[in-house]
Design an enzyme around this catalytic site. Structure first.
Site, PDB file in Angstrom:
ATOM      1  N   VAL A  11     -12.865  -9.837   2.975  1.00  0.00           N
ATOM      2  CA  VAL A  11     -13.899  -8.927   3.483  1.00  0.00           C
ATOM      3  C   VAL A  11     -15.242  -9.635   3.613  1.00  0.00           C
ATOM      4  O   VAL A  11     -15.888  -9.586   4.671  1.00  0.00           O
ATOM      5  CB  VAL A  11     -14.012  -7.683   2.569  1.00  0.00           C
ATOM      6  N   THR A 123     -14.208  -1.639  -2.241  1.00  0.00           N
ATOM      7  CA  THR A 123     -13.661  -0.281  -2.345  1.00  0.00           C
ATOM      8  C   THR A 123     -13.808   0.211  -3.787  1.00  0.00           C
ATOM      9  O   THR A 123     -13.262  -0.407  -4.705  1.00  0.00           O
ATOM     10  CB  THR A 123     -12.172  -0.304  -1.922  1.00  0.00           C
ATOM     11  N   ARG A 158      -8.165  -5.059   8.740  1.00  0.00           N
ATOM     12  CA  ARG A 158      -6.803  -5.341   8.253  1.00  0.00           C
ATOM     13  C   ARG A 158      -6.600  -6.843   8.232  1.00  0.00           C
ATOM     14  O   ARG A 158      -6.990  -7.531   9.189  1.00  0.00           O
ATOM     15  CB  ARG A 158      -5.758  -4.718   9.197  1.00  0.00           C
ATOM     16  N   LEU A 267       4.681   4.960  10.832  1.00  0.00           N
ATOM     17  CA  LEU A 267       5.795   5.922  10.735  1.00  0.00           C
ATOM     18  C   LEU A 267       7.090   5.229  11.118  1.00  0.00           C
ATOM     19  O   LEU A 267       7.803   5.665  12.033  1.00  0.00           O
ATOM     20  CB  LEU A 267       5.516   7.128  11.641  1.00  0.00           C
ATOM     21  N   GLY A 274       2.540  -2.759   0.515  1.00  0.00           N
ATOM     22  CA  GLY A 274       1.995  -3.623  -0.533  1.00  0.00           C
ATOM     23  C   GLY A 274       0.658  -4.157  -0.102  1.00  0.00           C
ATOM     24  O   GLY A 274      -0.070  -3.493   0.628  1.00  0.00           O
ATOM     25  N   CYS A 277      -4.600  -3.807  -1.013  1.00  0.00           N
ATOM     26  CA  CYS A 277      -5.360  -2.556  -0.889  1.00  0.00           C
ATOM     27  C   CYS A 277      -4.560  -1.282  -1.114  1.00  0.00           C
ATOM     28  O   CYS A 277      -4.905  -0.488  -1.990  1.00  0.00           O
ATOM     29  CB  CYS A 277      -6.036  -2.496   0.476  1.00  0.00           C
ATOM     30  N   LYS A 337       2.879  -8.696   4.588  1.00  0.00           N
ATOM     31  CA  LYS A 337       3.209  -8.393   5.984  1.00  0.00           C
ATOM     32  C   LYS A 337       3.147  -9.703   6.766  1.00  0.00           C
ATOM     33  O   LYS A 337       2.630 -10.707   6.259  1.00  0.00           O
ATOM     34  CB  LYS A 337       2.258  -7.357   6.586  1.00  0.00           C
ATOM     35  N   ARG A 344      -0.520 -10.730  -2.619  1.00  0.00           N
ATOM     36  CA  ARG A 344      -0.855  -9.718  -3.629  1.00  0.00           C
ATOM     37  C   ARG A 344      -0.026  -8.447  -3.427  1.00  0.00           C
ATOM     38  O   ARG A 344       0.016  -7.886  -2.349  1.00  0.00           O
ATOM     39  CB  ARG A 344      -2.366  -9.406  -3.577  1.00  0.00           C
TER      40      ARG A 344
HETATM   41  N1  LIG Z   1      -8.529  -7.556   1.755  1.00  0.00           N
HETATM   42  C1  LIG Z   1      -8.622  -6.516   2.568  1.00  0.00           C
HETATM   43  O1  LIG Z   1      -7.896  -6.403   3.568  1.00  0.00           O
HETATM   44  C2  LIG Z   1      -9.650  -5.442   2.307  1.00  0.00           C
HETATM   45  C3  LIG Z   1      -9.929  -4.504   3.318  1.00  0.00           C
HETATM   46  C4  LIG Z   1     -10.891  -3.525   3.072  1.00  0.00           C
HETATM   47  C5  LIG Z   1     -11.515  -3.449   1.840  1.00  0.00           C
HETATM   48  N2  LIG Z   1     -11.203  -4.353   0.868  1.00  0.00           N
HETATM   49  C6  LIG Z   1     -11.907  -4.260  -0.402  1.00  0.00           C
HETATM   50  O2  LIG Z   1     -12.972  -5.234  -0.376  1.00  0.00           O
HETATM   51  C7  LIG Z   1     -13.155  -5.819  -1.665  1.00  0.00           C
HETATM   52  C8  LIG Z   1     -12.979  -7.323  -1.577  1.00  0.00           C
HETATM   53  O3  LIG Z   1     -11.639  -7.596  -1.215  1.00  0.00           O
HETATM   54  P1  LIG Z   1     -11.151  -9.075  -0.808  1.00  0.00           P
HETATM   55  O4  LIG Z   1      -9.707  -8.972  -0.488  1.00  0.00           O
HETATM   56  O5  LIG Z   1     -12.104  -9.634   0.194  1.00  0.00           O
HETATM   57  O6  LIG Z   1     -11.371  -9.828  -2.228  1.00  0.00           O
HETATM   58  P2  LIG Z   1     -11.010 -11.308  -2.639  1.00  0.00           P
HETATM   59  O7  LIG Z   1     -10.453 -11.215  -4.000  1.00  0.00           O
HETATM   60  O8  LIG Z   1     -10.241 -11.974  -1.543  1.00  0.00           O
HETATM   61  O9  LIG Z   1     -12.445 -12.034  -2.713  1.00  0.00           O
HETATM   62  C9  LIG Z   1     -13.440 -11.729  -3.643  1.00  0.00           C
HETATM   63  C10 LIG Z   1     -14.386 -12.935  -3.746  1.00  0.00           C
HETATM   64  O10 LIG Z   1     -15.503 -12.562  -4.534  1.00  0.00           O
HETATM   65  C11 LIG Z   1     -15.889 -13.689  -5.325  1.00  0.00           C
HETATM   66  N3  LIG Z   1     -16.733 -13.243  -6.433  1.00  0.00           N
HETATM   67  C12 LIG Z   1     -16.388 -12.543  -7.538  1.00  0.00           C
HETATM   68  N4  LIG Z   1     -17.462 -12.297  -8.299  1.00  0.00           N
HETATM   69  C13 LIG Z   1     -18.533 -12.843  -7.665  1.00  0.00           C
HETATM   70  C14 LIG Z   1     -19.926 -12.895  -7.936  1.00  0.00           C
HETATM   71  N5  LIG Z   1     -20.478 -12.343  -9.033  1.00  0.00           N
HETATM   72  N6  LIG Z   1     -20.728 -13.550  -7.061  1.00  0.00           N
HETATM   73  C15 LIG Z   1     -20.214 -14.132  -5.968  1.00  0.00           C
HETATM   74  N7  LIG Z   1     -18.898 -14.095  -5.649  1.00  0.00           N
HETATM   75  C16 LIG Z   1     -18.065 -13.447  -6.478  1.00  0.00           C
HETATM   76  C17 LIG Z   1     -14.550 -14.312  -5.723  1.00  0.00           C
HETATM   77  O11 LIG Z   1     -14.698 -15.650  -6.143  1.00  0.00           O
HETATM   78  C18 LIG Z   1     -13.755 -14.160  -4.426  1.00  0.00           C
HETATM   79  O12 LIG Z   1     -13.908 -15.289  -3.593  1.00  0.00           O
HETATM   80  C19 LIG Z   1     -12.158  -5.101  -2.590  1.00  0.00           C
HETATM   81  O13 LIG Z   1     -12.797  -4.029  -3.203  1.00  0.00           O
HETATM   82  C20 LIG Z   1     -11.085  -4.612  -1.630  1.00  0.00           C
HETATM   83  O14 LIG Z   1     -10.406  -3.487  -2.125  1.00  0.00           O
HETATM   84  C21 LIG Z   1     -10.300  -5.360   1.082  1.00  0.00           C
END
Ligand SMILES: NC(=O)c1ccc[n+]([C@@H]2O[C@H](COP(=O)([O-])OP(=O)(O)OC[C@H]3O[C@@H](n4cnc5c(N)ncnc54)[C@H](O)[C@@H]3O)[C@@H](O)[C@H]2O)c1
Length: 459
Positions: A11, A123, A158, A267, A274, A277, A337, A344
């Site tokens: 994200v 999130t 996504r 659907l 999985g 999220c 996927k 994860r």
């Molecule tokens: N992955 C998705 O498809 C997706 C889609 C929508 C929303 N989200 C939500 O967005 C959020 C992030 O998801 P993601 O998959 O990008 O996470 P991720 O685990 O891939 O990345 C998180 C990053 O944050 C860094 N980090 C942690 N603590 C930190 C700090 N104090 N300072 C600086 N960097 C720090 C980590 O080192 C890591 O690189 C989650 O809440 C997730 O639910 C994810």
């Protein structure tokens, strides 16, 4: 606008790169030196189509910089977006990264001379932005909310099409503490041509959960129908779903042509949902409901159906081979996927574990998963370099993702390498592919003798 992004995961990095490509001065921060070093060299730390190109372009133009030093990234910044992970194990959502990030931003706001909007993009359950993030920023900065802004801006991208999704959003949801905060967020997304919804912080938080809970519900609904079809000789879930999809409320006609909305892809029967999220978010919402004494039996059932599905698919393999003890199964697809390298909460891993529990030896192949990624997930011993290597002398192949390479593969050649030409299609991806004579093909969601036998292998 000067923008600080905290966290460079899927994200954070996609958001940062895309906003930089729209002309903002974006500074991305991460605690991981390795990650920042990699991004600085123009590489993305994960597979995402189109991302490296934007990273390289925006770093060369000076619109995007990356650092491990938040203070540098916050200098003169008008808005920060917190995009750190909020992992969960079902009961508990781990807010430690979010709290650390909020506290650090607060400390950097102590001596800020300009108005700055703190935004949660991760999130989080309703109330987290107002009660936890706000409190930490106030405490560490010594400044009251109002003097700094506060927003919650959920992300809907996504994995696998993250850049495309971010650049062409359906909507931007702006949860705002006050109109002044929301106006800054509105300006950030000024160049994005879509509806911008100004809502409360809690509504923004809930909108993200509503979206993921609906997608998960559709998938479990389709999988429950698949299991029902499997128990019904003469029934095929693909035909039932085709009939369902033709309802004009699901696929309307326009100018004499049928519109097939993307939502219909949820659907379809499969091996369960999985990723980082859907399971985490449905579980977080269930816990939130329980804490508020709100019954949520639908969400409970969505997860229960999802947990059953990998077992049902593994039982199919067991029935097809007449037992799995000592048999080798090639699992084709390992990520949650196709088109991503994210392992994860992958349902393919749940299938793998169920196959092993049933006595099988397993080899896995996924075009998007490197040996290093498999090793990092503790799966190196199952890793095969190619589809051929995975299928060599295997007793069955089990397909778990909708990878178009499976449709294009030369199955005559591939099946000839196997001990027995058994193909279990966990995603019905080969349904319309002409397979060589002798192939024993078992799609999911079809009633018949296999599923009669399967009952004895059910656990
Ligand atoms: N992955 C998705 O498809 C997706 C889609 C929508 C929303 N989200 C939500 O967005 C959020 C992030 O998801 P993601 O998959 O990008 O996470 P991720 O685990 O891939 O990345 C998180 C990053 O944050 C860094 N980090 C942690 N603590 C930190 C700090 N104090 N300072 C600086 N960097 C720090 C980590 O080192 C890591 O690189 C989650 O809440 C997730 O639910 C994810």
């Amino acid at each position: 606008m000067i923008v600080t992004i905290v966290g460079t995961g899927y994200v954070g990095l996609v958001t940062g790169a895309c906003l930089a490509s729209r002309g903002h001065d974006v500074r991305c921060v991460d605690v991981s030196e390795d990650r920042i070093g990699l991004i600085r060299s123009g590489k993305a730390p994960f597979y995402e189509p189109g991302l490296e190109d934007i990273l390289q372009r925006c770093q060369a133009s000076g619109n995007l910089s990356v650092t491990t030093d938040l203070a540098t990234a916050m200098r003169g910044s008008q808005i920060s977006l917190i995009a750190v992970g909020t992992p969960g194990d079902g009961e508990h959502q781990d807010l430690s990264y979010l709290k650390t990030a909020a506290g650090q931003i607060g400390m950097n706001l102590k001596n800020a001379s300009n108005y700055h909007v703190v935004t949660v993009k991760s999130t989080v359950v309703p109330g987290t932005t107002r009660n936890i993030v706000n409190a930490l920023v106030e405490e560490k900065s010594g400044v009251k909310a109002g003097e700094f802004g506060l927003c919650m801006n959920p992300e809907f991208l996504r994995e696998g099409s993250a850049v495309e999704d971010f650049m062409n959003p359906d909507r931007v949801v702006i949860g705002e503490l006050d109109a002044k905060s929301g106006a800054v967020m509105e300006a950030l997304y000024d160049s994005f041509d879509c509806e911008k919804l100004h809502v409360s912080l809690e509504e923004a938080e809930l909108t993200k959960y509503a979206s993921n809970a609906l997608l998960a519900t559709l998938i479990s609904f389709a999988n429950e129908l698949a299991a029902l079809c499997e128990a019904t000789p003469g029934a095929d879930v693909e035909t039932v779903m085709d009939g369902l999809h033709l309802d004009h409320r699901l696929s309307p006609m326009a100018d004499g042509k049928r519109i097939r909305p993307a939502i219909l892809t949820y659907l379809r029967a499969g091996i369960g949902f999985g990723g980082s999220c859907l399971p985490k978010d449905v579980n977080a919402l269930r816990t939130y409901a329980r804490r508020n004494q709100v019954p949520a039996p639908l969400l409970d059932a969505v997860m229960a159906t999802n947990a059953r599905r990998p077992e049902q698919v593994a039982a199919m393999a067991e029935a097809a081979l007449g037992g799995l003890a000592g048999k080798t199964v090639a699992l084709l697809g390992l990520a949650f996927k196709a088109g991503t390298d994210d392992l994860r909460s992958s349902p393919a891993i749940a299938v793998l574990q169920s196959l092993i529990k049933r006595g099988a030896k397993v080899r896995t192949y996924d075009a998007f998963i490197t040996r290093a990624a498999a090793a990092a997930a503790g799966l190196e011993s199952f890793f095969a370099e190619s589809m051929e290597a995975a299928l060599e002398q295997a007793d069955a192949a089990l397909l778990t993702t909708v990878d178009s390479a499976f449709r294009q593969a030369d199955w005559k050649r591939l099946l000839s390498r196997m001990r027995t030409p058994v193909l279990i299609d966990g995603r019905n991806v080969l349904r319309n592919v002409r397979l060589p004579e002798g192939a024993r093909y078992y799609p999911i969601g079809q009633g018949g003798p296999l599923h009669e036998m399967e009952r004895q292998w059910a656990v």
